[in-house]
Write a protein that holds these residues in place. Structure first.
Motif, mmCIF file in Angstrom:
data_model
loop_
_atom_site.group_PDB
_atom_site.id
_atom_site.type_symbol
_atom_site.label_atom_id
_atom_site.label_comp_id
_atom_site.label_asym_id
_atom_site.label_seq_id
_atom_site.Cartn_x
_atom_site.Cartn_y
_atom_site.Cartn_z
ATOM 1 N N THR A 29 35.301 54.636 42.194
ATOM 2 C CA THR A 29 36.572 54.983 41.562
ATOM 3 C C THR A 29 37.658 54.072 42.113
ATOM 4 O O THR A 29 37.775 53.907 43.335
ATOM 5 C CB THR A 29 36.916 56.465 41.821
ATOM 6 O OG1 THR A 29 35.852 57.269 41.290
ATOM 7 C CG2 THR A 29 38.225 56.848 41.147
ATOM 8 N N THR A 30 38.416 53.450 41.208
ATOM 9 C CA THR A 30 39.480 52.526 41.625
ATOM 10 C C THR A 30 40.640 53.309 42.227
ATOM 11 O O THR A 30 40.860 54.485 41.904
ATOM 12 C CB THR A 30 39.984 51.692 40.435
ATOM 13 O OG1 THR A 30 40.544 52.576 39.456
ATOM 14 C CG2 THR A 30 38.865 50.867 39.824
ATOM 15 N N ARG A 31 41.383 52.627 43.121
ATOM 16 C CA ARG A 31 42.516 53.249 43.814
ATOM 17 C C ARG A 31 43.682 52.277 43.871
ATOM 18 O O ARG A 31 43.483 51.065 43.793
ATOM 19 C CB ARG A 31 42.120 53.618 45.248
ATOM 20 C CG ARG A 31 40.882 54.466 45.358
ATOM 21 C CD ARG A 31 40.398 54.513 46.779
ATOM 22 N NE ARG A 31 40.250 53.124 47.249
ATOM 23 C CZ ARG A 31 39.639 52.748 48.335
ATOM 24 N NH1 ARG A 31 39.096 53.637 49.124
ATOM 25 N NH2 ARG A 31 39.547 51.498 48.682
ATOM 26 N N MET A 32 44.839 52.801 44.070
ATOM 27 C CA MET A 32 46.020 51.957 44.245
ATOM 28 C C MET A 32 45.830 51.040 45.461
ATOM 29 O O MET A 32 46.290 49.901 45.459
ATOM 30 C CB MET A 32 47.269 52.842 44.388
ATOM 31 C CG MET A 32 48.563 52.096 44.250
ATOM 32 S SD MET A 32 48.744 51.474 42.563
ATOM 33 C CE MET A 32 50.032 50.272 42.814
ATOM 34 N N GLN A 33 45.101 51.524 46.459
ATOM 35 C CA GLN A 33 44.816 50.702 47.646
ATOM 36 C C GLN A 33 44.069 49.427 47.273
ATOM 37 O O GLN A 33 44.227 48.400 47.929
ATOM 38 C CB GLN A 33 43.990 51.496 48.661
ATOM 39 C CG GLN A 33 44.719 52.678 49.235
ATOM 40 C CD GLN A 33 43.731 53.680 49.812
ATOM 41 O OE1 GLN A 33 42.894 54.223 49.101
ATOM 42 N NE2 GLN A 33 43.846 53.916 51.104
ATOM 43 N N ASP A 34 43.238 49.487 46.231
ATOM 44 C CA ASP A 34 42.511 48.297 45.777
ATOM 45 C C ASP A 34 43.497 47.233 45.306
ATOM 46 O O ASP A 34 43.323 46.045 45.594
ATOM 47 C CB ASP A 34 41.561 48.634 44.629
ATOM 48 C CG ASP A 34 40.488 49.636 44.999
ATOM 49 O OD1 ASP A 34 40.096 49.693 46.178
ATOM 50 O OD2 ASP A 34 40.042 50.360 44.091
ATOM 51 N N ILE A 35 44.503 47.656 44.561
ATOM 52 C CA ILE A 35 45.525 46.723 44.065
ATOM 53 C C ILE A 35 46.239 46.066 45.230
ATOM 54 O O ILE A 35 46.421 44.848 45.255
ATOM 55 C CB ILE A 35 46.521 47.446 43.138
ATOM 56 C CG1 ILE A 35 45.817 47.869 41.843
ATOM 57 C CG2 ILE A 35 47.743 46.573 42.851
ATOM 58 C CD1 ILE A 35 46.652 48.735 40.927
ATOM 59 N N HIS A 36 46.653 46.877 46.215
ATOM 60 C CA HIS A 36 47.356 46.330 47.382
ATOM 61 C C HIS A 36 46.479 45.346 48.157
ATOM 62 O O HIS A 36 46.947 44.269 48.550
ATOM 63 C CB HIS A 36 47.837 47.459 48.299
ATOM 64 C CG HIS A 36 48.906 48.302 47.696
ATOM 65 N ND1 HIS A 36 50.160 47.823 47.395
ATOM 66 C CD2 HIS A 36 48.906 49.599 47.305
ATOM 67 C CE1 HIS A 36 50.889 48.787 46.855
ATOM 68 N NE2 HIS A 36 50.149 49.876 46.784
ATOM 69 N N ALA A 37 45.214 45.696 48.355
ATOM 70 C CA ALA A 37 44.304 44.806 49.105
ATOM 71 C C ALA A 37 44.097 43.504 48.347
ATOM 72 O O ALA A 37 44.114 42.417 48.948
ATOM 73 C CB ALA A 37 42.968 45.500 49.358
ATOM 74 N N PHE A 38 43.918 43.579 47.028
ATOM 75 C CA PHE A 38 43.699 42.372 46.228
ATOM 76 C C PHE A 38 44.957 41.499 46.235
ATOM 77 O O PHE A 38 44.865 40.278 46.332
ATOM 78 C CB PHE A 38 43.297 42.745 44.796
ATOM 79 C CG PHE A 38 42.702 41.595 44.037
ATOM 80 C CD1 PHE A 38 41.376 41.248 44.210
ATOM 81 C CD2 PHE A 38 43.471 40.860 43.157
ATOM 82 C CE1 PHE A 38 40.819 40.183 43.512
ATOM 83 C CE2 PHE A 38 42.924 39.794 42.451
ATOM 84 C CZ PHE A 38 41.600 39.457 42.633
ATOM 85 N N THR A 39 46.119 42.130 46.161
ATOM 86 C CA THR A 39 47.376 41.370 46.227
ATOM 87 C C THR A 39 47.511 40.680 47.575
ATOM 88 O O THR A 39 47.918 39.515 47.644
ATOM 89 C CB THR A 39 48.585 42.294 45.978
ATOM 90 O OG1 THR A 39 48.488 42.805 44.649
ATOM 91 C CG2 THR A 39 49.896 41.553 46.145
ATOM 92 N N GLU A 40 47.161 41.365 48.633
ATOM 93 C CA GLU A 40 47.226 40.769 49.974
ATOM 94 C C GLU A 40 46.337 39.532 50.057
ATOM 95 O O GLU A 40 46.708 38.522 50.641
ATOM 96 C CB GLU A 40 46.801 41.809 51.020
ATOM 97 C CG GLU A 40 46.923 41.337 52.439
ATOM 98 C CD GLU A 40 48.360 41.117 52.898
ATOM 99 O OE1 GLU A 40 48.554 40.259 53.790
ATOM 100 O OE2 GLU A 40 49.275 41.775 52.370
ATOM 101 N N THR A 42 45.217 37.641 47.409
ATOM 102 C CA THR A 42 45.417 36.621 46.380
ATOM 103 C C THR A 42 46.862 36.312 46.033
ATOM 104 O O THR A 42 47.142 35.268 45.444
ATOM 105 C CB THR A 42 44.734 37.041 45.059
ATOM 106 O OG1 THR A 42 45.412 38.203 44.550
ATOM 107 C CG2 THR A 42 43.261 37.329 45.272
ATOM 108 N N GLY A 43 47.765 37.228 46.316
ATOM 109 C CA GLY A 43 49.155 37.043 45.912
ATOM 110 C C GLY A 43 49.443 37.503 44.492
ATOM 111 O O GLY A 43 50.553 37.339 43.997
ATOM 112 N N ASP A 44 48.480 38.104 43.810
ATOM 113 C CA ASP A 44 48.648 38.572 42.431
ATOM 114 C C ASP A 44 49.521 39.826 42.429
ATOM 115 O O ASP A 44 49.069 40.907 42.760
ATOM 116 C CB ASP A 44 47.285 38.862 41.807
ATOM 117 C CG ASP A 44 47.368 39.389 40.373
ATOM 118 O OD1 ASP A 44 48.483 39.653 39.876
ATOM 119 O OD2 ASP A 44 46.309 39.536 39.755
ATOM 120 N N ARG A 45 50.790 39.649 42.050
ATOM 121 C CA ARG A 45 51.741 40.761 42.000
ATOM 122 C C ARG A 45 52.205 41.041 40.571
ATOM 123 O O ARG A 45 53.337 41.448 40.341
ATOM 124 C CB ARG A 45 52.946 40.452 42.883
ATOM 125 C CG ARG A 45 52.606 40.314 44.330
ATOM 126 C CD ARG A 45 53.857 40.072 45.188
ATOM 127 N NE ARG A 45 53.471 39.696 46.522
ATOM 128 C CZ ARG A 45 53.003 40.520 47.448
ATOM 129 N NH1 ARG A 45 52.856 41.787 47.175
ATOM 130 N NH2 ARG A 45 52.686 40.089 48.647
#
Length: 149
Positions: A29-40, A42-45
């Motif tokens: 199950t996806t989480r908001m934490q996944d978005i934050h980790a991926f942004t950290e 890759t820089g994808d904001r």
């Protein structure tokens, strides 16, 4: 090619040669934490990942996780399950059909289409399906499996 050890490129691979038709799946199950980790990493904001009001007005109607978060489950299927430990992608060809939202359960699926005998290389069909059964990502991949023994 024959299967003697002189020409068998799968010698030393932990789980041996996978057979065409073999399938592995993994769910999470996806989480908001996944978005934050991926942004950290890759820089994808992109605002569709962070701005809930904007995301609701978008074609997606919700916050969505980055494509790399969605397809990351395929990395786990390949490296952990099939072909298994020591496996890396040589090539992927992916079509993104549907965005995945935060809090959605996705299932990655890999299926062996073919494998070489002279080298530990496989061609796979891959997909990521959401909880509604919709195909979010589909395509093909080629893997190489390093002997680890």
């Amino acid at each position: 090619m024959n299967d003697d050890t002189k020409t068998d490129g799968w010698k030393g691979v932990i789980r041996g040669r996978p057979e065409p038709g073999a399938v592995a799946t993994r769910s999470r199950t996806t989480r908001m934490q996944d978005i934050h980790a991926f942004t950290e990493m890759t820089g994808d904001r992109n605002p569709v990942h962070y701005d809930e009001a904007l995301a609701r007005r978008s074609v997606f109607g919700k916050l969505i996780v980055q494509g790399g978060v969605t397809t990351g489950i395929l990395n786990a299927c390949v490296a952990e399950d099939l072909p298994g430990p020591g496996s890396v992608f040589l090539n992927t060809n992916l079509n993104f059909n549907k965005a995945v939202g935060v809090g959605e359960t996705i299932t990655g699926r890999v299926e062996i289409v073919s494998r070489r005998t002279d080298k530990p290389i496989c061609v796979l069909n891959v997909s990521v399906i959401d909880g509604a059964g919709d195909v979010c990502v589909e395509g093909t991949a080629t893997t190489y499996t390093m002997p680890l023994e």
